[in-house]
Design an enzyme around this catalytic site. Structure first.
Site, PDB file in Angstrom:
ATOM      1  N   ASN A  12       9.794  -4.296 -16.741  1.00 59.68           N
ATOM      2  CA  ASN A  12       8.415  -4.063 -16.317  1.00 59.68           C
ATOM      3  C   ASN A  12       8.085  -2.579 -16.513  1.00 59.68           C
ATOM      4  OD1 ASN A  12       5.994  -3.813 -14.979  1.00 59.68           O
ATOM      5  ND2 ASN A  12       6.825  -4.214 -12.935  1.00 59.68           N
ATOM      6  N   LYS A  14       5.303  -1.185 -16.163  1.00 62.43           N
ATOM      7  CA  LYS A  14       4.217  -0.772 -15.257  1.00 62.43           C
ATOM      8  C   LYS A  14       3.134  -0.004 -16.032  1.00 62.43           C
ATOM      9  CE  LYS A  14       7.620  -0.691 -11.604  1.00 62.43           C
ATOM     10  NZ  LYS A  14       7.892  -0.432 -10.211  1.00 62.43           N
ATOM     11  N   HIS A  98       3.431  -9.251  -8.520  1.00 61.78           N
ATOM     12  CA  HIS A  98       4.279  -8.076  -8.306  1.00 61.78           C
ATOM     13  C   HIS A  98       3.890  -7.400  -6.994  1.00 61.78           C
ATOM     14  CE1 HIS A  98       6.101  -4.137  -8.794  1.00 61.78           C
ATOM     15  NE2 HIS A  98       6.945  -4.735  -9.610  1.00 61.78           N
ATOM     16  N   GLU A 100       3.523  -4.436  -6.142  1.00 65.49           N
ATOM     17  CA  GLU A 100       2.518  -3.361  -6.218  1.00 65.49           C
ATOM     18  C   GLU A 100       1.110  -3.944  -6.194  1.00 65.49           C
ATOM     19  OE1 GLU A 100       4.203  -1.417  -9.641  1.00 65.49           O
ATOM     20  OE2 GLU A 100       5.918  -0.847  -8.398  1.00 65.49           O
ATOM     21  N   GLU A 168      12.265  -9.533  -5.281  1.00 69.96           N
ATOM     22  CA  GLU A 168      12.197  -8.076  -5.332  1.00 69.96           C
ATOM     23  C   GLU A 168      11.887  -7.512  -3.950  1.00 69.96           C
ATOM     24  OE1 GLU A 168      11.255  -6.524  -9.439  1.00 69.96           O
ATOM     25  OE2 GLU A 168       9.319  -7.178  -8.688  1.00 69.96           O
ATOM     26  N   GLY A 174      11.643   0.947  -6.979  1.00 73.36           N
ATOM     27  CA  GLY A 174      11.315   2.330  -7.321  1.00 73.36           C
ATOM     28  C   GLY A 174      11.836   3.355  -6.327  1.00 73.36           C
ATOM     29  N   SER A 214      15.416  -1.246  -8.168  1.00 73.38           N
ATOM     30  CA  SER A 214      16.365  -0.169  -8.456  1.00 73.38           C
ATOM     31  C   SER A 214      17.635  -0.639  -9.182  1.00 73.38           C
ATOM     32  CB  SER A 214      16.722   0.587  -7.178  1.00 73.38           C
ATOM     33  OG  SER A 214      15.548   1.212  -6.656  1.00 73.38           O
TER      34      SER A 214
HETATM   35  C1  PEP Z   1       9.800  -3.554 -10.503  1.00 73.46           C
HETATM   36  O1  PEP Z   1       8.796  -2.887 -10.541  1.00 73.46           O
HETATM   37  O2  PEP Z   1       9.732  -4.773 -10.708  1.00 73.46           O
HETATM   38  C2  PEP Z   1      11.070  -2.893 -10.209  1.00 73.46           C
HETATM   39  C3  PEP Z   1      12.095  -3.621  -9.884  1.00 73.46           C
HETATM   40  O3  PEP Z   1      11.089  -1.516 -10.272  1.00 73.46           O
HETATM   41  P1  PEP Z   1      12.397  -0.554 -10.208  1.00 73.46           P
HETATM   42  O4  PEP Z   1      13.466  -1.179 -11.100  1.00 73.46           O
HETATM   43  O5  PEP Z   1      11.934   0.756 -10.744  1.00 73.46           O
HETATM   44  O6  PEP Z   1      12.848  -0.512  -8.791  1.00 73.46           O
END
Ligand code: PEP
Length: 256
Positions: A12, A14, A98, A100, A168, A174, A214
């Site tokens: 992703n 973003k 997601h 976000e 997630e 992040g 992460s």
């Molecule tokens: C994501 O945005 O789906 C995600 C898992 O981000 P990150 O790997 O940066 O934590």
């Protein structure tokens, strides 16, 4: 024997990148020594405006996903992109729900469920995201939260065949605070039990449940070894060369 669940790695991107950056990431992916498509399905998700460029320049062993789409047929919805448009462009996948978007754009469980159902009905495959916040985890409601998010989808779809479920935890996205393999495995296993009780044993054993939050080249192998974990959704690290190492963690399953 239950049908093997093919390992799935999503990237992703973003809201990041310039045309130059995108070309570099594509070059890194194309040069990567990754396992065959029999072993791993890789789907990267650039911002909408780069989808055609990425789709036309990536090797065919990689697929692309949009990061969102509109909840119904297109029309007077300024700034939105419809599922029909993605289909028209030959984009096979879309990420929906997601965290976000749930948090910043206030997308509710029901709205996310409606989007998943509409996208599937247009012929898209969906990476549907669920996950709890830190407060929810600390108050002991992790499973209630992810079950409610999953139920809002289950109430609206007739088949889970074209859905990959991404667990997630919001506190891991992040932040550099990855879930431990045991924490991820526990929720993935509980989600399978939820499918067993609320959808069907077939869906419980065949649905791919991937982990996001992460994930890095350093922690992916230990996570990939967890029995109910079928891959990853990767944010930050999907913009870097270590994404290739994360794709390679699919090999862990071959010896499982
Ligand atoms: C994501 O945005 O789906 C995600 C898992 O981000 P990150 O790997 O940066 O934590």
């Amino acid at each position: 024997m239950a049908m093997a669940r093919k390992f799935f790695v999503g990237g992703n991107w973003k809201c990041n990148g310039t045309t130059e950056d995108v070309k570099k990431i594509v070059a890194t992916l194309n040069a990567g020594d990754v396992p065959s498509t029999d072993v791993v399905e890789v789907v990267v998700s650039p911002p909408y405006v780069f989808l055609p460029l990425v789709q036309s320049s990536l090797k065919p062993n990689f697929q692309v996903a949009a990061q969102n789409c509109w909840v119904k047929k297109g029309g007077a919805f300024t700034g939105e992109i419809s599922a029909e448009m993605l289909v028209n462009l030959g984009i096979p996948w879309v990420i929906i729900g997601h965290s976000e978007r749930r948090a910043l754009l206030k997308e509710s469980n029901e709205f996310v469920g409606d989007k998943v159902a509409y996208a599937l009905a247009q012929g898209l495959k969906v990476i549907a995201c669920v996950g709890e916040t830190l407060e929810e985890r600390e108050s002991g409601s992790t499973m209630d939260v992810v079950a409610a998010q999953t139920k809002a989808i289950a109430d609206r779809v007739t088949s889970w065949e074209n859905i990959v479920l991404a667990y997630e935890p919001v506190w891991a996205i992040g932040t550099g605070k990855v879930a431990t393999p045991a924490q991820a495995q526990e929720v993935h296993n509980e989600l399978r039990k939820w499918f067993q009780a609320n959808v069907s044993s077939e869906v419980a054993s065949t649905i791919r449940i991937i982990y996001g939050g992460s994930v890095s080249g350093a922690n992916c192998k230990e996570l990939a070894a967890q029995p109910d974990l079928d891959g990853f959704l990767v944010g930050g690290a999907s913009l870097k060369a270590e994404f290739i190492d994360i794709i390679k963690s699919a090999e862990v399953k071959k010896n499982a």
